[in-house]
Design a protein around this motif. Sequence first.
Motif, short mmCIF file in Angstrom:
data_model
loop_
_atom_site.label_atom_id
_atom_site.label_comp_id
_atom_site.label_asym_id
_atom_site.label_seq_id
_atom_site.Cartn_x
_atom_site.Cartn_y
_atom_site.Cartn_z
N TYR A 1 -24.29 -2.15 -30.76
CA TYR A 1 -25.56 -2.43 -31.44
C TYR A 1 -25.34 -3.31 -32.66
O TYR A 1 -24.24 -3.36 -33.24
CB TYR A 1 -26.26 -1.13 -31.84
CG TYR A 1 -25.61 -0.37 -32.98
CD1 TYR A 1 -26.08 -0.50 -34.29
CD2 TYR A 1 -24.53 0.49 -32.76
CE1 TYR A 1 -25.50 0.20 -35.34
CE2 TYR A 1 -23.94 1.18 -33.81
CZ TYR A 1 -24.43 1.04 -35.09
OH TYR A 1 -23.85 1.72 -36.13
N ARG A 2 -26.40 -4.01 -33.02
CA ARG A 2 -26.40 -4.87 -34.20
C ARG A 2 -26.84 -4.04 -35.41
O ARG A 2 -28.04 -3.79 -35.59
CB ARG A 2 -27.33 -6.06 -33.97
CG ARG A 2 -26.79 -7.11 -33.02
CD ARG A 2 -25.69 -7.93 -33.66
NE ARG A 2 -26.19 -8.61 -34.86
CZ ARG A 2 -26.74 -9.82 -34.86
NH1 ARG A 2 -26.85 -10.49 -33.72
NH2 ARG A 2 -27.18 -10.34 -35.98
N ARG A 3 -25.89 -3.65 -36.22
CA ARG A 3 -26.21 -2.80 -37.36
C ARG A 3 -27.10 -3.55 -38.37
O ARG A 3 -27.95 -2.92 -39.03
CB ARG A 3 -24.94 -2.28 -38.02
CG ARG A 3 -24.09 -3.35 -38.66
CD ARG A 3 -22.97 -2.72 -39.47
NE ARG A 3 -21.84 -2.37 -38.64
CZ ARG A 3 -20.83 -1.61 -39.03
NH1 ARG A 3 -20.82 -1.11 -40.23
NH2 ARG A 3 -19.82 -1.37 -38.23
N ASP A 4 -26.89 -4.88 -38.52
CA ASP A 4 -27.70 -5.63 -39.48
C ASP A 4 -29.16 -5.70 -39.03
O ASP A 4 -30.07 -5.60 -39.86
CB ASP A 4 -27.12 -7.03 -39.68
CG ASP A 4 -27.02 -7.82 -38.37
OD1 ASP A 4 -26.86 -7.20 -37.30
OD2 ASP A 4 -27.11 -9.06 -38.42
N VAL B 1 -36.98 -12.18 -27.65
CA VAL B 1 -36.05 -11.28 -28.34
C VAL B 1 -36.34 -9.87 -27.84
O VAL B 1 -37.50 -9.44 -27.79
CB VAL B 1 -36.24 -11.35 -29.88
CG1 VAL B 1 -35.45 -10.26 -30.58
CG2 VAL B 1 -35.83 -12.73 -30.39
N TYR B 2 -35.28 -9.14 -27.47
CA TYR B 2 -35.45 -7.83 -26.83
C TYR B 2 -34.58 -6.78 -27.49
O TYR B 2 -33.53 -7.09 -28.07
CB TYR B 2 -35.09 -7.92 -25.34
CG TYR B 2 -35.90 -8.96 -24.60
CD1 TYR B 2 -37.14 -8.63 -24.07
CD2 TYR B 2 -35.43 -10.26 -24.45
CE1 TYR B 2 -37.90 -9.59 -23.40
CE2 TYR B 2 -36.18 -11.21 -23.79
CZ TYR B 2 -37.42 -10.88 -23.26
OH TYR B 2 -38.16 -11.82 -22.61
N GLY B 3 -35.03 -5.54 -27.38
CA GLY B 3 -34.28 -4.45 -27.98
C GLY B 3 -32.93 -4.22 -27.32
O GLY B 3 -31.95 -3.87 -27.98
N ILE B 4 -32.86 -4.43 -25.99
CA ILE B 4 -31.64 -4.07 -25.26
C ILE B 4 -31.47 -4.94 -24.03
O ILE B 4 -32.45 -5.46 -23.47
CB ILE B 4 -31.67 -2.57 -24.86
CG1 ILE B 4 -30.31 -2.10 -24.32
CG2 ILE B 4 -32.79 -2.29 -23.85
CD1 ILE B 4 -30.20 -0.59 -24.17
N GLY C 1 -24.79 -12.04 -30.31
CA GLY C 1 -24.49 -12.56 -31.64
C GLY C 1 -25.66 -13.27 -32.28
O GLY C 1 -25.83 -13.24 -33.50
N LYS C 2 -26.51 -13.91 -31.46
CA LYS C 2 -27.68 -14.62 -31.98
C LYS C 2 -28.85 -13.68 -32.24
O LYS C 2 -29.88 -14.11 -32.78
CB LYS C 2 -28.12 -15.69 -30.97
CG LYS C 2 -27.13 -16.83 -30.81
CD LYS C 2 -27.59 -17.78 -29.70
CE LYS C 2 -26.60 -18.90 -29.46
NZ LYS C 2 -27.00 -19.76 -28.32
N GLY C 3 -28.73 -12.41 -31.84
CA GLY C 3 -29.82 -11.46 -32.06
C GLY C 3 -30.85 -11.43 -30.96
O GLY C 3 -31.92 -10.85 -31.14
N VAL C 4 -30.54 -12.03 -29.80
CA VAL C 4 -31.46 -11.95 -28.66
C VAL C 4 -31.58 -10.50 -28.20
O VAL C 4 -32.64 -10.06 -27.76
CB VAL C 4 -30.97 -12.85 -27.52
CG1 VAL C 4 -31.88 -12.70 -26.29
CG2 VAL C 4 -30.95 -14.31 -27.97
N TYR C 5 -30.48 -9.74 -28.29
CA TYR C 5 -30.46 -8.31 -27.96
C TYR C 5 -29.89 -7.55 -29.14
O TYR C 5 -28.91 -7.98 -29.75
CB TYR C 5 -29.58 -8.04 -26.74
CG TYR C 5 -29.87 -8.95 -25.57
CD1 TYR C 5 -31.05 -8.83 -24.84
CD2 TYR C 5 -28.96 -9.94 -25.20
CE1 TYR C 5 -31.31 -9.69 -23.78
CE2 TYR C 5 -29.21 -10.80 -24.14
CZ TYR C 5 -30.39 -10.67 -23.44
OH TYR C 5 -30.66 -11.51 -22.40
N ALA C 6 -30.50 -6.41 -29.45
CA ALA C 6 -29.98 -5.57 -30.54
C ALA C 6 -29.06 -4.48 -30.01
O ALA C 6 -28.18 -4.01 -30.75
CB ALA C 6 -31.14 -4.94 -31.31
#
Length: 415
Positions: free
Chosen positions: A138-141, A172-175, A243-248
């Motif tokens: 997961y993307r903590r940021d 952009v998606y959660g998962i 890395g780009k934040g497309v998925y968290a």
Amino acid sequence: MATVLAVLCLAACTGKRDDTLVFWTFGPEGEAVAKLLPDFERAHPDIRVEVQQLPLSAAHQKLLTAIAGGTTPDMAQLGNSWLPEMVALRALAPLQERVAASAAVAPSDYFASIWATNVSDGALYGIPWYVDTRLLFYRRDLLKQAGFDAPPRDWAEWRRMLAALSDPARKVYGILLPTNEYEQLLSLALQQPDPLLRDHDSRGNFASPGFRRALQFYLDTFRLRQAPAVTNVEVGNPWAEFGKGVYAFYLSGPWNIGEFRKRLPAAEQGNWSTAPLPGPDGPGAGLAGGASLVVFRASRHQRAAWALIEYLSQPEVQQRFYRLTGNMPPRRSSWDGPLLQNDAAMHAFRDQLERVKPTPAIPEWERIAVMMQQVAARAVAGGLTVDQATAEMDRQADAILAKRRWMLDRAEARR
């Protein structure tokens, strides 16, 4: 004399010695084993080991062909989901007596559910070599920006996070949950109290309340557009998109720790972490995967094969194997070394391994798992409701298990 000369000629022509221990590995593990063997052969000068590395794509068929032709190796690496099939074919030697007499293999030191994948009808046929499971990257940021200070602990909290982190208009998606992989849905299903099969594993149990709950959560993630309905082929580069934040969130396995460290820029390395799977009402179970070491019943070198298994089971050797391959060790004491202790991304895997569950120990399971994924993909695409999907899974599972029911009925009739 002519027969003896012919045998000697055959041995010379093939380059094989009669005292050679043949060990089949599938994938890159063979290269790592070759680096571990010098210490073993120094300690056992009477044992010569020949490691034969086979491609994973051909491994299953190669094993079946060898069993049918009576040309099995002495020992092999075996995915623990394949073990029941090899047991049913009476190809493997039982190992319980050797374990009972061994000072090197301590069953209580292994993760319990991982050890259980090697037991069939109460008998032990394999020793866990390395383990695998799935959890959350997961993307903590991104979670922090959305107002969350920690990864999810249960499904309700996870759903709130997925909703906050998804913006389909911006793609952009959660998962990321690739629809051609069964491990994600299977992990959710293993968190339920209901078994995946019923009636002595002879019929599907996909219409049970537990599996329906898991499937509904899975399908809702796509329906709410919190995950894109794509296969892993369509994803492209999941590491770059993560890395780009497309998925968290990304539900995946331990090999991706190395991939993220290799593929993401240094500036992004502090933005991601790992977390155990959330369950319906708290920390959830995960999939008990991995590979084991087995000895074939037809082997004339079972003593030597067991000596090699004991060597590869030592915690310090398992730590070296992890350093070479990244494959997680199955013994708790093997996690005490600094390489694993000092790796924060591995801590969640260590936690998850205490809550893994095995899949049904039957030869037909892999076919059923693939079928489950295929039917679920149809439901993701809108072609089936939950009721229709679970009924279809049960119908197909029952057809796959028809021979098993026939065999169970015959066994019952003989009693």
